[in-house]
Design a protein around this motif. Structure first.
Motif, PDB file in Angstrom:
ATOM      1  N   VAL A 242      -2.890 -16.873   1.741  1.00  0.00           N
ATOM      2  CA  VAL A 242      -3.139 -15.109   1.351  1.00  0.00           C
ATOM      3  C   VAL A 242      -3.593 -14.627   1.889  1.00  0.00           C
ATOM      4  O   VAL A 242      -3.325 -13.067   2.103  1.00  0.00           O
ATOM      5  N   ALA A 243      -4.731 -15.286   2.541  1.00  0.00           N
ATOM      6  CA  ALA A 243      -5.831 -14.751   3.204  1.00  0.00           C
ATOM      7  C   ALA A 243      -5.400 -14.220   4.431  1.00  0.00           C
ATOM      8  O   ALA A 243      -6.169 -12.698   5.168  1.00  0.00           O
TER       9      ALA A 243
ATOM     10  N   GLU B 228       5.839 -11.430   0.381  1.00  0.00           N
ATOM     11  CA  GLU B 228       6.250  -9.908  -0.297  1.00  0.00           C
ATOM     12  C   GLU B 228       4.359  -9.695   0.526  1.00  0.00           C
ATOM     13  O   GLU B 228       4.289  -8.456   0.235  1.00  0.00           O
ATOM     14  N   THR B 229       3.701 -10.353   0.153  1.00  0.00           N
ATOM     15  CA  THR B 229       2.226  -9.717  -0.256  1.00  0.00           C
ATOM     16  C   THR B 229       2.430  -9.164   1.105  1.00  0.00           C
ATOM     17  O   THR B 229       1.639  -7.982   1.258  1.00  0.00           O
ATOM     18  N   SER B 230       2.637  -9.607   2.528  1.00  0.00           N
ATOM     19  CA  SER B 230       2.083  -9.802   3.935  1.00  0.00           C
ATOM     20  C   SER B 230       3.059  -8.188   3.836  1.00  0.00           C
ATOM     21  O   SER B 230       2.799  -6.892   4.957  1.00  0.00           O
TER      22      SER B 230
ATOM     23  N   GLU C 111       2.565  -5.142 -10.166  1.00  0.00           N
ATOM     24  CA  GLU C 111       3.571  -6.177 -10.067  1.00  0.00           C
ATOM     25  C   GLU C 111       5.070  -6.338  -9.279  1.00  0.00           C
ATOM     26  O   GLU C 111       5.751  -6.596  -9.294  1.00  0.00           O
ATOM     27  N   THR C 112       5.314  -5.300  -9.162  1.00  0.00           N
ATOM     28  CA  THR C 112       6.632  -5.077  -7.259  1.00  0.00           C
ATOM     29  C   THR C 112       5.926  -4.113  -6.374  1.00  0.00           C
ATOM     30  O   THR C 112       5.178  -3.207  -6.706  1.00  0.00           O
ATOM     31  N   TYR C 113       7.109  -4.353  -4.890  1.00  0.00           N
ATOM     32  CA  TYR C 113       6.767  -3.056  -3.892  1.00  0.00           C
ATOM     33  C   TYR C 113       6.790  -2.255  -4.055  1.00  0.00           C
ATOM     34  O   TYR C 113       5.563  -1.299  -4.014  1.00  0.00           O
ATOM     35  N   GLU C 114       7.664  -1.555  -5.321  1.00  0.00           N
ATOM     36  CA  GLU C 114       7.441  -0.153  -5.706  1.00  0.00           C
ATOM     37  C   GLU C 114       6.346   0.359  -5.741  1.00  0.00           C
ATOM     38  O   GLU C 114       6.080   1.392  -5.791  1.00  0.00           O
ATOM     39  N   GLU C 115       6.113  -0.292  -7.176  1.00  0.00           N
ATOM     40  CA  GLU C 115       5.192   0.123  -7.856  1.00  0.00           C
ATOM     41  C   GLU C 115       3.532   0.277  -7.147  1.00  0.00           C
ATOM     42  O   GLU C 115       2.920   0.730  -7.694  1.00  0.00           O
TER      43      GLU C 115
END
Lengths: 284, 284, 284, 284, 284, 284
Positions: D253-254, D222-224, D197-201
């Protein structure tokens, strides 16, 4: 006591209330508290109260008074009461009444018929065929057992009964005698029942060693003669009378001295008349 | 023409032959070829032949002659014939006969009753309640429709019918009048039917704008009076008579001029008497 | 309040968890105690809580807080809470959330649409067709009723609605007029609905005595004209508008003065967004 | 090609026509011969024709033209035609149309979404969650597969996916790292998917040896970033993006380079618009 | 020949292929033509071919060669062949093989056991209890009948068998004697079977007029002694040996001269080994 | 813990007691109070107590002592006790015992086999195929999981496993290599398992990048060689041994160093021996 399964009960309720109770919904009375009471209107051997208890509970009602299936009640006896919401009570009402009326009708007819037969020939047994309304075996069998009868056959998978429709395929009833010993040895746990349609057939079957002879659609006087003839040949042979026996002629058939009467007539006829009172228990 | 679903038909067969046909197996006749024929024994409006055709085909038999449900036949008419193995024929036999007898019994009683009612009051409609044997709605509804009746209600989810058991929750039938306009507006596609138990209630309902009044358990003469009174108030109101109507009194009820008769009596009673002949078609 | 049957609920759970919850099993957390809470994330007319209560109880959880279907809740309202084991909670989670989201989505869309229509034409009724997702009628009908609509037809067995696809078999809509009186007499308890596709058809039906005319896919302005024309011919005729009505155009359609709007659009669309919190209540 | 089972198909038909088609019966047109034809009204990836073929045949109709599920058709293409009686055609009509519209709606939305995603990132896979309408998994899964997607999970019994709702019971996501080797050894045939759920996770999971990381509700940018970070840690790790992906944002998203997109949005939305023509083929 | 019902067969297929065949789909081979052939690998009394024929046909394959259940085949005999698409063949494959292997395993074990028993005591009957795998009665009963055995009891509803667990409720086996005449009169069509656990009980039952005595878990030598003792008391009494009889000790038990052996051991054990060949019949 | 659904449990009870318990009814003991106790007779990993608890409660009995599935118990341990009426206890008895014996038999065999395998190769996983008795997947899967195994595949819809029977349709196993990358990309969440039948195939698959290789029916020594060869090529590849593994040879197979053993043998074999005591708790 045996019961219809939960899923069968669910199906019966859904058959009557597949989606919602439009009338209750339109009136907006669903949440109001109320009571439902079931009472006899005639002498009734009630049957189905265990199932109705489940229907009421599934509808959110609480059963306050309960009488088990098999109780024989005078007219005017309240035998089941519950309280719940108007929505729950109206959902449960007709399917419950219907189930009680059809099952109790069968049970009461059975009891009446058993009583009449036993009055003239106490050891007689009343057995019911598989000719109930298709799809109702669970409830129909429960009802006849409550009424004092016994299932003659539940179906084709547990009993051996030779009709002429079977014997035609081996060349007729005369061929049976030669094969009987072998057939009996093959099914030592089962009694083999053979249907006779004439005096001669019955006598011949008795001589050939059949244990149970089922007389099909004989007149009363013929039955009497055959019973005497068979008893003389072998008093151990059990004799069943079948075909057209109902509450009106059962005593006469029983008086012939047969051991069993096999019939279907209790399965149909007028349902018992069950009175249902529904009353609000709150204000408006 | 509508049919019982395949899974319902499977259930009916399995109810009668859950595992195997012990008698046929013991006799060792399963593979022998034979014929089965169904014939009327009395004037019969047959019902259920579509389902029996499926049962026969599922049992590996080939249908040679077929007559659709809804045909009214004189006694002694063979209306369905099939050929197959003895095993297939015996598996299909009783469940088929039973299905035909119960369904045709309902259909024939319905036709008789419709005919008698129409003779005295041609435009009358016969409608049947939901008080059939629980679990048999598919077949029972098919049968009454074949006989010329119409379902009054299939259940609680598609019709609006106020019984006193509903009205008790709003304070009685008198409260209905005030709410009627609003209820009608809320369900514009449905006709609202209200049950009346007294002359006064019926008249009051007629004045309040109810479209259909269902007279519950009135005597014939009372019904006649009420019909006249209602016609005077509003000739557009449809009137239904319900409660205890059967083949014996239906003509008298119809003669009162009601538009509809609502009844359950066709659902029960003696099944039609269907003759079944089973014969081998090969040697032994 | 009406419910999905137990066996339908069992099927829904088994659809999601046919054998075991692999993840919970692998983690070995099955026996740990926990809580599950369902909350709205947007204004929601919740639907399905009765069923979810049963799912939770079947999963061994105890319901701590319950809100009945039909409650309209602001965002952020916790409306259902239960405690149980991690295994029970994880078994119940998604099927419960899914059921609530789809049912509440339908219910909320329905309410929104009913509200918009009533704002411009208060007495209007919103009716939904049988074009829900196949296999979901029980839940879909519950949801639209909670939202303030009413089923237009549950299926083919309880209503009479002539589409052109029926009339083609009698030679077209023009043939209907001659037969209408007879058809109405044959089904006195039912309202006959006839679909019109042109202004001329609608007017002709109005003149021929049809009680309910369903306008299929008319433009708003056409609908207004037809409503006026029909009202002039017979103000008692009920008019329904059908075809492509959704939340965006429902107010405009309602403003034409039709009595009913028949639509399917509430059945599909985005499920409601229900937040689910699952938390352990013991240590590790 | 896979199919709904016969009993499921029976249920769908009975849901729409539980007893009889009142309208056809009233009109008396049941036996008249006719034709039914299904055609696209918009570009449609059709789905469900195999099931509709069975429905038509069960209704006694003969299929004249058939197109398999999975065909992508331009508007105005007739893809299924049958001839039968008016009764059979009207029984089959709406349930067939409904089944085709919902299934083809899902299939077409899936195809559109897959196409958009592949245009920007050809190797991407679209996977669908178990958040379909409860009770419709058979048809919903068939539809998404026809459209080019793949089921992410069919339910809880065949996949391992750690949500925070599981990890809470072992003390949070940090505890997972220590147990991961053991969990992987215990389920060597399964890929373990863990939700971040987070970048860190996400980064921490990547370092701990998780094979598939599912990013829950991240923003595009964020996904990128996370994709880049994970690729640097271990290019073998598969990355899935989940949460709120639909036809509008799927390309974005893709474009982040994830391997898979997990979504539910294709399950709901407007059904495909299928035109149905019903015409008599005899005189009147 | 009797069959599993269509809905049971549907359930078995769906148990193995609930939604789609992922592997075939991924490979994209679904439409390719192929053949499937089933052959014995050991001497096998095959059972279940009727059901597999239906599974193959439901999967769109055409059966080219068929051998009925009950055929005893040497190793290496191909007994069932079909052609269809790769998708259809792979859908049908394992459920068909599984069904054949379990059913033929039971049938073959039964035949072996019947043969061994008959070799030493030709008139003996082998009867099987209701201790099959729960949920498999239809197939298990078919298999033991094919193998030459007979069901001892299908369940509790068609036979009367007094275990000590019943008699405890009337005060023990000694109380039975007094009530036996009455019990026999009450169920004239049924044979009453009573279980004996000691020599003394068996002798006492024989004297009291029980028709069938079931010896529970006696040693071989004890059984021999009891058989002689009972024959002396009444040669008409049928004697059954039950408890722990299997293929290894059945000859010894049969040699004691009992009339019947009641056992469960054929229900479990290694499934028959059926070879399945699947081959493409087109190019690539 | 996961459970059989209520409707499955209803079916199991009805399979054994479809209508009534004739013996209990004939004896007239139905209402007498009693106790039922289940105990091990050998070391047993019990399975099915949750379901038996439900059966007992549905039969009106009250559970006094309960032990969850998965407990490993020494002989002579009473693990479940209930009190109720004789009718309830006799209805529940055999189906409960049967369910416990078959499920515990599978669970105990599984545990024994897992223990033996782990003793020689602790990290090994035991996986079971879909070759259980048709119709028993729910109970069979529960049992193997309780015993420490894991389902290899639940069916065709959730796993990808290439048998030669698939590869034949693309031209044989050699064709797989070229398509593997594409197939893996298409199903990124799934592990692709490929069956090898020769040393050469196994090595070739290892080189081509398959993640899991399933060795079909290799001899022990061959398996050892292949394991070494594959480990050399790529130590990350998981190796499964399948074909004919049972409790006697599992240790030897495990000693070869494979990661997983895939087997069916735990599904069949002798049911666990569960002792059932039934005793009256009142006088006579």
């Amino acid at each position: 006591m045996f019961y219809l399964s939960d899923s069968m009960i669910d199906n019966l309720v859904k058959e009557d209330v597949p989606y919602l109770d439009l009338t209750t919904l339109l009136l907006g009375i669903g949440d109001r508290p109320g009571k439902i009471a079931f009472a006899t209107r005639e002498p009734t051997l009630i049957c189905g109260t265990e199932e109705v208890q489940k229907i009421l509970e599934k509808s959110g009602a609480e059963v306050l008074q309960f009488t088990p299936s098999g109780s024989f009640l005078p007219p005017g006896t309240t035998f089941l009461e519950a309280q719940g919401t108007a929505a729950g009570i109206h959902t449960a009402w007709k399917v419950s009444q219907n189930l009680l009326e059809y099952a109790s009708g069968i049970a009461t007819r059975t009891k009446l018929l058993v009583d009449r037969a036993r009055q003239v020939h106490p050891p007689i047994q009343i057995l019911t065929t598989r000719k109930h309304f298709p799809g109702t075996k669970e409830l129909s069998i429960k009802a006849i057992v409550m009424g004092g009868a016994w299932p003659h056959r539940l179906g084709l998978s547990e009993t051996i009964l030779f009709f002429r429709q079977h014997l035609a395929f081996i060349g007729g009833i005369d061929q049976l005698g030669q094969r009987l010993a072998q057939l009996k040895a093959r099914a030592p746990e089962k009694r083999i029942v053979v249907e006779a349609e004439t005096y001669e057939e019955a006598v011949s079957l008795a001589k050939s060693g059949v244990e149970i002879i089922q007389l099909d659609k004989f007149k009363i006087e013929e039955t009497s003669l055959i019973v005497k003839a068979i008893r003389k040949i072998n008093p151990e042979i059990k004799i069943a009378a079948a075909g057209g026996v109902n509450v009106d002629n059962v005593a006469a058939v029983a008086a012939t001295g047969v051991d069993m009467i096999v019939l279907s007539s209790v399965y149909f006829g007028k349902p018992a008349d069950i009175r249902v009172d529904i009353l609000p228990t709150g204000g408006f």
